[in-house]
Design a protein around this motif. Structure first.
Motif, PDB file in Angstrom:
ATOM      1  N   GLN A 153      35.749 -12.955   0.316  1.00 21.45           N
ATOM      2  CA  GLN A 153      36.938 -12.939  -0.541  1.00 21.45           C
ATOM      3  C   GLN A 153      38.184 -13.011   0.340  1.00 21.45           C
ATOM      4  N   VAL A 154      39.059 -13.948   0.040  1.00 23.61           N
ATOM      5  CA  VAL A 154      40.273 -14.184   0.831  1.00 23.61           C
ATOM      6  C   VAL A 154      41.456 -14.239  -0.119  1.00 23.61           C
ATOM      7  N   ASP A 155      42.536 -13.557   0.274  1.00 17.27           N
ATOM      8  CA  ASP A 155      43.723 -13.556  -0.582  1.00 17.27           C
ATOM      9  C   ASP A 155      44.947 -13.236   0.273  1.00 17.27           C
ATOM     10  N   THR A 156      46.104 -13.507  -0.301  1.00 16.04           N
ATOM     11  CA  THR A 156      47.369 -13.140   0.351  1.00 16.04           C
ATOM     12  C   THR A 156      47.899 -11.827  -0.192  1.00 16.04           C
ATOM     13  N   SER A 157      47.180 -11.208  -1.105  1.00 11.67           N
ATOM     14  CA  SER A 157      47.608  -9.969  -1.737  1.00 11.67           C
ATOM     15  C   SER A 157      46.732  -8.820  -1.262  1.00 11.67           C
ATOM     16  N   TYR A 158      47.369  -7.659  -0.977  1.00 11.63           N
ATOM     17  CA  TYR A 158      46.652  -6.479  -0.486  1.00 11.63           C
ATOM     18  C   TYR A 158      47.434  -5.243  -0.910  1.00 11.63           C
ATOM     19  N   SER A 159      46.737  -4.142  -1.078  1.00 13.86           N
ATOM     20  CA  SER A 159      47.376  -2.948  -1.627  1.00 13.86           C
ATOM     21  C   SER A 159      48.381  -2.306  -0.677  1.00 13.86           C
ATOM     22  N   TRP A 160      48.099  -2.324   0.636  1.00 11.64           N
ATOM     23  CA  TRP A 160      49.005  -1.708   1.607  1.00 11.64           C
ATOM     24  C   TRP A 160      49.981  -2.756   2.121  1.00 11.64           C
ATOM     25  N   LYS A 161      51.275  -2.473   2.021  1.00  9.00           N
ATOM     26  CA  LYS A 161      52.320  -3.419   2.410  1.00  9.00           C
ATOM     27  C   LYS A 161      53.233  -2.796   3.471  1.00  9.00           C
ATOM     28  N   TYR A 458      44.289 -11.593   3.789  1.00  5.33           N
ATOM     29  CA  TYR A 458      43.406 -10.432   3.805  1.00  5.33           C
ATOM     30  C   TYR A 458      42.030 -10.904   3.356  1.00  5.33           C
ATOM     31  N   TYR A 459      40.997 -10.377   4.002  1.00  6.15           N
ATOM     32  CA  TYR A 459      39.665 -10.867   3.685  1.00  6.15           C
ATOM     33  C   TYR A 459      38.637  -9.759   3.845  1.00  6.15           C
ATOM     34  N   ARG A 460      37.560  -9.887   3.094  1.00  3.73           N
ATOM     35  CA  ARG A 460      36.457  -8.935   3.143  1.00  3.73           C
ATOM     36  C   ARG A 460      35.190  -9.641   2.671  1.00  3.73           C
ATOM     37  N   MET A 461      34.037  -9.020   2.929  1.00  2.92           N
ATOM     38  CA  MET A 461      32.763  -9.650   2.612  1.00  2.92           C
ATOM     39  C   MET A 461      31.819  -8.655   1.957  1.00  2.92           C
ATOM     40  N   ARG A 462      30.830  -9.194   1.284  1.00  7.90           N
ATOM     41  CA  ARG A 462      29.714  -8.395   0.797  1.00  7.90           C
ATOM     42  C   ARG A 462      28.472  -9.267   0.775  1.00  7.90           C
ATOM     43  N   GLY A 463      27.296  -8.601   0.803  1.00  7.69           N
ATOM     44  CA  GLY A 463      26.031  -9.304   0.776  1.00  7.69           C
ATOM     45  C   GLY A 463      25.319  -9.065  -0.546  1.00  7.69           C
ATOM     46  N   LEU A 464      24.509 -10.022  -0.951  1.00  2.90           N
ATOM     47  CA  LEU A 464      23.820  -9.928  -2.235  1.00  2.90           C
ATOM     48  C   LEU A 464      22.372 -10.384  -2.104  1.00  2.90           C
ATOM     49  N   HIS A 465      21.488  -9.739  -2.861  1.00  3.21           N
ATOM     50  CA  HIS A 465      20.162 -10.272  -3.122  1.00  3.21           C
ATOM     51  C   HIS A 465      19.882 -10.052  -4.603  1.00  3.21           C
ATOM     52  N   THR A 470      25.967  -5.263  -1.865  1.00 12.73           N
ATOM     53  CA  THR A 470      26.586  -4.268  -0.988  1.00 12.73           C
ATOM     54  C   THR A 470      28.002  -3.939  -1.472  1.00 12.73           C
ATOM     55  N   MET A 471      28.541  -2.854  -0.944  1.00 16.70           N
ATOM     56  CA  MET A 471      29.967  -2.612  -1.113  1.00 16.70           C
ATOM     57  C   MET A 471      30.732  -3.704  -0.367  1.00 16.70           C
ATOM     58  N   TRP A 472      31.976  -3.915  -0.772  1.00 20.42           N
ATOM     59  CA  TRP A 472      32.834  -4.783   0.033  1.00 20.42           C
ATOM     60  C   TRP A 472      32.997  -4.168   1.417  1.00 20.42           C
ATOM     61  N   SER A 473      33.020  -4.995   2.418  1.00 18.49           N
ATOM     62  CA  SER A 473      33.337  -4.510   3.765  1.00 18.49           C
ATOM     63  C   SER A 473      34.779  -4.032   3.803  1.00 18.49           C
ATOM     64  N   GLY A 474      35.153  -3.369   4.888  1.00 15.04           N
ATOM     65  CA  GLY A 474      36.557  -3.026   5.074  1.00 15.04           C
ATOM     66  C   GLY A 474      37.402  -4.287   5.139  1.00 15.04           C
ATOM     67  N   THR A 475      38.579  -4.216   4.566  1.00 14.97           N
ATOM     68  CA  THR A 475      39.476  -5.371   4.557  1.00 14.97           C
ATOM     69  C   THR A 475      40.092  -5.570   5.936  1.00 14.97           C
ATOM     70  N   ARG A 476      40.200  -6.813   6.331  1.00 18.55           N
ATOM     71  CA  ARG A 476      40.909  -7.163   7.568  1.00 18.55           C
ATOM     72  C   ARG A 476      42.077  -8.082   7.249  1.00 18.55           C
ATOM     73  N   LYS A 477      43.015  -8.096   8.175  1.00 16.58           N
ATOM     74  CA  LYS A 477      44.199  -8.954   8.023  1.00 16.58           C
ATOM     75  C   LYS A 477      44.226  -9.983   9.135  1.00 16.58           C
TER      76      LYS A 477
END
Length: 755
Positions: A153-161, A458-465, A470-477
């Motif tokens: 998931q990739v976006d330009t929006s994030y909760s902490w500014k 801002y981007y984060r990942m999760r895995g699926l089967h 999974t939970m979303w990974s920690g967000t990175r910038k």
């Protein structure tokens, strides 16, 4: 006697049944995953050691359970293998497993019970948090098997500014009364206040560094700082208070309006009791950095030398915990407390003892706060951890040292070095640009394309089967570079040629660049180029002109900002080389040489015996030299100068140089090779002889080998100036030969190399 015999037979029979009825096969030994292992894949391989028995084939039964008592286990079919491949295990779940062996009808005991926990989320490797990237960054993560796919998931929006402030002071601590009443304190007595609309400065009454801040309510707050500084807020203004110490105070906490504590350097511990500050008597002398009080009889402090202290209402006790200094402490209740400190260390108190919790970071942790069950920690170089059953890294959106954090409900404030202030504004991953990429489960990297220039992502990942996500990974910038960086010609350079190579840093992921060049710094009428590489050669500049240039990058989705504007100035002068200024004994038919200007189409050469050039010889050359065509007067001083031309642009004249011609006839071997030239040399037997004659005359040419045998000879009638004679001696073997040129009594010899 009969009774004794009967009893003996019965005992033997029981013993025989016991011996032959016991299990003769051992329980298997578990190998991996090792007991207590964390972060296992959902298709983890359960592996155990083989055992031996009477049968050639030993079978094994494996059981898996989510409870240690195996109340409702999964039993796998018997197998003669010593491993079982799991699939679709639940993420973040702890599992227990055991194995037993079958040797025909004999069944072993169960093995030991071991446990493992399945990974909670995907671990991103690159880019690093707060990395600068180009428009096509590669996202990389740790391999995780057993997935059908990933979601990125990739976006330009994030909760902490990050909040821009007009201060550069270090900000050390923060407190939130409510969403319209937030406070920050810091260096040089700075206090900032947020009123729900904007951040304002509040006069503290001191210039000492303020290290911590706490509020009882909106009209009752305290800050503490260096040199024993304490200020109180009454709802209207801050007033300094003398608390009877000059030690640096580093932490403050209030239970209610009548009870509070402050701690600091040298173990100083102050208690506030209904308007009076008094020093507590303790056995500790280590610096104390923070304090947290659940009640007047349940106060905790932490500090240097791995110190954690506790007050039970009667006595202070101190103990050494782990092997790190602790900078901040927080409790949610009597049985749940955390202290954070040096080297990424977090310790947890469960009501009975302190234990180390895994963080995955090594940077110093400087502040901790909990809001409900969620925990938050900040530290050096932008470190930001969140607790939701386990600690994981999030981006704070800044790489500065983060000194303090306070979170209350949906409001949060992080403060740090150099005026860094970050607010939780909620939302995130909800802009129109939000994109979720679906990636094959066997991948470990994914390349993004056409990110917008100069934008925070801002981007984060999760895995699926098929059974779980999974939970979303920690967000990175990551932030894309806003524009290319210019490299050459260097900013402010002068005396440049009229044909120039322009270069700038490669911007990955673009389709082309736009280069603009203009003599006006506002680029009112620029020359524009569109190269698809990070360089361009440009001609037709004008002599002696200042130019400005800039570059932007482009791809299918966006156009970057312009780079910095750099300037350069073209040369307006020709640099003479030879004959050198004021040279003497110069040949009567010299070669005039100057530094060439790339991009110049021709040069104008003037030669005169008058330094004012009242009656000059005027010639034009396409090259950066001119070979005279007729002899000059003997023993005469001449003056010469050159200017360049490119189209309609003509440079200034060079300096005026002078030289004096030689005063005798004949030819003389010249150190600069101007009299006789042989080229090419080496050659294959075909070459040209150039004779720069002072006047008309007959020259004798001879080619001999190294023992003096004559191999070729010719007489050549030469005119004054440059004379060329092509020779073809291809029949000569490879080697070194001598070329003799003779006129009258003068002789010149050159070596000739034939390959």
């Amino acid at each position: 006697m009969k009774n004794i015999y009967t009893i003996s037979i019965s005992l033997l029979l029981l013993l025989s049944l016991s011996v032959f009825g016991q299990t003769r096969i051992y329980a298997p030994t578990l190998n991996e995953p090792e007991n207590g292992d964390l972060g296992q894949s959902p298709d983890v391989l359960l592996n155990w050691s083989a055992v031996t028995g009477n049968d050639l084939v030993i079978l094994y039964e494996a059981q898996l359970s989510t409870t240690e008592d195996f109340a409702n286990p999964i039993s796998f079919p018997l197998t003669d293998l010593t491993s079982y491949q799991m699939n679709n295990l639940l993420f973040g779940e702890q599992y227990f497993w055991r194995v037993r062996a079958y040797d025909g009808d004999d069944v072993s005991n169960w093995s030991e019970i071991w446990s493992f926990t399945v990974v909670v989320t995907v671990e991103i490797d690159k880019p690093n948090d707060n990395a600068m990237v180009y428009a096509n960054p590669m996202i990389e993560w740790e391999e995780l098997s057993g997935l059908t796919h990933y979601e990125l998931q990739v976006d330009t929006s994030y909760s902490w500014k990050v909040i821009p402030l007009e201060v550069s002071n270090d900000l050390n601590a923060t407190y939130i009364v409510d969403e319209n009443n937030m406070w920050v304190c810091g260096e040089d007595g700075l206090i900032l206040f947020y009123d729900g609309i904007e951040w304002l400065t509040s006069e503290s009454g001191t210039t000492d560094n303020l290290n911590d801040i706490w509020f009882v309510d909106a009209t009752n707050g305290y800050t503490v700082g260096d040199g024993g500084a304490v200020s109180h807020y009454d709802g209207t203004q801050w007033t300094t208070i003398d608390v009877g110490t000059t030690e640096d105070l580093l932490g403050v906490f209030f239970i209610d309006e009548n009870t509070g504590y402050a701690v600091g350097s040298g173990g100083i511990t102050l208690k506030y009791d209904t308007g009076i500050w008094t020093a507590e008597t303790t056995s500790n002398t280590a610096d104390l950095f923070d304090v947290y009080a659940l009640a007047d009889n349940n106060v905790w402090v932490c500090g240097a030398s791995k110190t954690i202290g506790h007050f039970d209402g009667a006595d202070w006790s101190f103990e050494t915990i782990s092997n790190r200094d602790f900078y901040s402490i927080w409790f949610t209740d009597t049985n749940n407390g955390w202290a954070v400190g040096k080297g990424g260390r977090i310790v947890y108190f469960d009501g009975a003892e302190w234990t180390v919790q895994e963080t995955g970071v090594t940077k110093d942790l400087l502040g901790v706060c909990f809001s409900g069950s969620m925990g938050y920690v900040v530290g050096k170089t932008g470190t930001f951890l969140v607790y939701d059953g386990y600690w994981y890294s999030e981006t704070a959106g800044s790489g500065e040292d983060l000194n303090g954090i306070f979170v209350q409900n949906n409001s949060g404030i992080i403060c740090g070095a150099d005026g860094t202030l970050i607010a939780n504004e909620g939302g995130g991953f909800n802009s129109p640009l939000e994109t979720i990429y679906t990636i094959n489960g066997d991948s470990i990297e994914f390349q993004l394309e056409y990110l917008l220039f100069g934008t925070d992502y801002y981007y984060r990942m999760r895995g699926l089967h098929s059974g779980d996500t999974t939970m979303w990974s920690g967000t990175r910038k990551m932030s894309t570079y806003a524009a290319p960086t210019l490299t050459s010609p260097t900013n402010g350079t002068s005396d440049l040629d009229l044909l120039l190579d322009f270069a700038w840093s490669e911007y990955e992921g673009v389709t082309n660049y736009i280069l603009e060049i203009d003599s006006n710094e506002n680029f009112t009428l620029p020359r524009t180029f569109g190269p698809d590489q990070n360089f361009e050669t440009v001609n037709d500049f004008v002599f002696g002109t200042e130019y400005f240039w800039r570059v932007k990058a482009q791809h299918f989705a966006d156009l970057s900002d312009w780079s910095e504007t750099w300037n350069f100035t073209t040369t307006n002068n020709i640099i003479l080389e030879s004959p050198e200024n004021e040279a003497t004994n110069v040949l009567q038919c010299p070669r005039y040489v100057w530094e060439g200007v790339a991009g110049a189409s021709k040069y104008h050469v003037w030669v005169d015996t008058d330094m004012n050039f009242s009656n000059p010889l005027k010639v034009t050359s396409d090259s950066a030299f001119y070979q005279c065509q007729s002899s000059l007067e003997k023993k005469t001083v001449y003056y010469w100068k050159v200017r360049g031309q490119a189209g309609a642009s003509i440079s200034d004249w060079s300096e005026v140089w002078s030289f004096e011609t030689e005063g005798y006839d004949g030819i003389v071997e010249s150190l600069d090779g101007n009299v006789l030239q042989v080229y090419p040399n080496p050659n294959n037997g075909e070459f040209t002889i150039q004779i720069n004659s002072l006047n008309n005359g007959i020259y004798h040419i001879r080619v001999v080998d190294l023992v003096g045998k004559e191999l070729y000879q010719q007489e050549l009638s030469c005119n004054a100036g440059s004379n060329l004679q092509k020779l073809n001696l291809h029949y000569l073997d490879s080697g070194i030969y001598l070329v003799h040129i003779k006129k009258g009594e003068g002789t010149i010899t050159k070596k000739l190399f034939i390959k």
